[in-house]
Design an enzyme around this catalytic site. Structure first.
Site, short mmCIF file in Angstrom:
data_model
loop_
_atom_site.label_atom_id
_atom_site.label_comp_id
_atom_site.label_asym_id
_atom_site.label_seq_id
_atom_site.Cartn_x
_atom_site.Cartn_y
_atom_site.Cartn_z
N HIS A 171 30.81 26.09 46.33
CA HIS A 171 31.22 26.40 44.96
C HIS A 171 30.03 26.43 44.01
O HIS A 171 29.98 27.27 43.09
CB HIS A 171 32.26 25.42 44.44
CG HIS A 171 32.82 25.84 43.12
ND1 HIS A 171 32.47 25.23 41.95
CD2 HIS A 171 33.67 26.86 42.79
CE1 HIS A 171 33.09 25.83 40.94
NE2 HIS A 171 33.83 26.82 41.43
N GLY A 227 37.12 34.84 45.81
CA GLY A 227 35.99 34.72 44.90
C GLY A 227 35.84 35.94 44.01
O GLY A 227 35.37 35.83 42.87
N GLY A 241 35.41 36.48 39.76
CA GLY A 241 34.16 37.07 39.29
C GLY A 241 32.93 36.43 39.90
O GLY A 241 31.81 36.69 39.46
N LYS A 242 33.12 35.62 40.94
CA LYS A 242 31.99 34.94 41.57
C LYS A 242 31.35 35.78 42.68
O LYS A 242 30.21 35.53 43.08
CB LYS A 242 32.44 33.58 42.10
CG LYS A 242 32.91 32.66 40.98
CD LYS A 242 33.61 31.41 41.46
CE LYS A 242 34.14 30.61 40.28
NZ LYS A 242 34.90 29.41 40.69
N ILE A 243 32.11 36.74 43.17
CA ILE A 243 31.61 37.74 44.11
C ILE A 243 31.96 39.10 43.53
O ILE A 243 33.09 39.32 43.09
CB ILE A 243 32.24 37.57 45.50
CG1 ILE A 243 31.83 36.21 46.10
CG2 ILE A 243 31.84 38.70 46.44
CD1 ILE A 243 32.45 35.92 47.45
#
EC number: 2.5.1.46
Length: 336
Positions: free
Chosen positions: A267, A303, A307-309
């Protein structure tokens, strides 16, 4: 009425794609040639094959001078195992730019530079093991004398950290603390340090982040150190490390996130990439399940929703024991 034969042998549409095919062993002479078939084998072999292609793409870009900042995250059991030496090699060879791990990923790396862990067995009498002072990580045995030896080095190291903080007038961040640990290893330890991740991260100036650095033997040693010295204060700054980690993602033209296991390292890396709109490449190796809603089991596509990927990122998840697949992944990519 439809005939049973017509139901069973229903006509199908033509499917375009890659034919499933494995290696014909008379026609291959090396592991490298076998791995060339992985994308066509199916199941998790196909996922490993895709991971090879993703990482090769990253390496090819870096070889051309394009910036792809590589983030590597792993849980402590990865360092408990023989994957430690592979990760140390990657750092030594400049293949990794940022590391995030747990406390065990720090302390066990240091301890292994003092004395090795021992191959044991899953099926043992754990109560008897406790009586003998032998700790167990799966089928890996860690005698307590490793931690006794570790304490002999940590107490003088903590004394050094206190002096550094006194001179600076402010506490070290966790990543600075780990950097100084690498310097300490360089000065105090013998040849075995050359298989250490911390040592090579120090030599190559690769930051190692550990937001939960007190959650392990280092925390135990800090407890003993503080209790025995009363009001003497040693502080590790976590807040400024989050700024540093996030900015390493934000300032990168592209990022690749390679994550072994789940929990905090996973994370911390993908959340840092949120601030730049997501990572561009992601390889997950995990045995965690997605249907309990845990972060460890969350697939790359989840993810994307955060918006993390990036939605257009090149990513893959391999459901497998990392000790089985990571050596093959690294070997194939680096030989290519």
């Amino acid at each position: 009425m439809t005939e049973p034969k017509d139901i069973v042998l229903k006509e199908s549409e033509e499917v375009e794609g890659t034919p499933i095919e494995g290696p014909w062993l008379d026609e291959v002479s090396s592991l490298e040639e076998v791995l060339d078939y992985y994308e066509r084998i199916g199941f998790q072999a196909t996922h490993l094959g895709k991971a090879i292609e993703i990482w090769k793409k990253v390496e090819e870009k870096r070889a051309r001078g394009e910036e792809v900042r590589v983030f590597l995250g792993y849980t402590s059991n990865i360092i408990s195992s023989g994957l430690r030496e592979i990760i140390a090699w990657l750092v030594k060879e400049g293949k990794v730019d940022v590391i995030v791990t747990t406390a065990g990923g720090i302390e066990e790396d240091f301890i292994k530079a003092l004395k090795p862990f021992i191959l044991g067995d899953w099926n043992v009498n754990d109560a008897l093991m406790r009586e003998k002072g032998i700790n167990r990580i799966g089928n890996i045995f860690v005698p307590n004398d490793r931690y006794i030896e570790f304490e002999k080095y940590m107490i003088p190291f903590f004394e050094r950290v206190l002096e550094i903080e006194k001179e600076r007038g402010k506490p070290l961040t966790a990543s600075e603390f780990i950097y100084e640990m690498g310097r300490f290893m360089d000065e105090k330890l013998g040849k075995e340090k050359e298989k250490s991740v911390i040592y090579w991260a120090y030599k190559r100036n690769v930051p190692i982040f550990c937001p939960a650095i007190t959650d392990g033997s280092i925390g135990d040693m800090l407890y003993f150190f503080k209790e025995e010295r009363g009001d003497r204060e040693l502080i590790i700054d976590i807040a400024n490390d989050i700024v540093k980690l996030n900015n390493l993602a934000v300032t990168a033209k592209e990022t690749a996130s390679i994550i072994l296991g789940g929990s905090l390292p996973k994370h911390a890396i993908i959340n840092a990439n949120l601030f730049r709109g997501g990572t561009d490449y992601a390889i997950y190796v995990t045995t965690a399940i997605p249907w309990d809603g845990s972060l460890s089991g969350a697939p790359p596509s989840e993810g994307v929703s955060w918006g993390k990927i990036r939605a257009k990122a090149d990513y893959v998840e391999i459901w497998a024991d990392a000790t089985l697949v990571f050596p093959l992944l690294v070997w194939k990519v680096m030989r290519s």
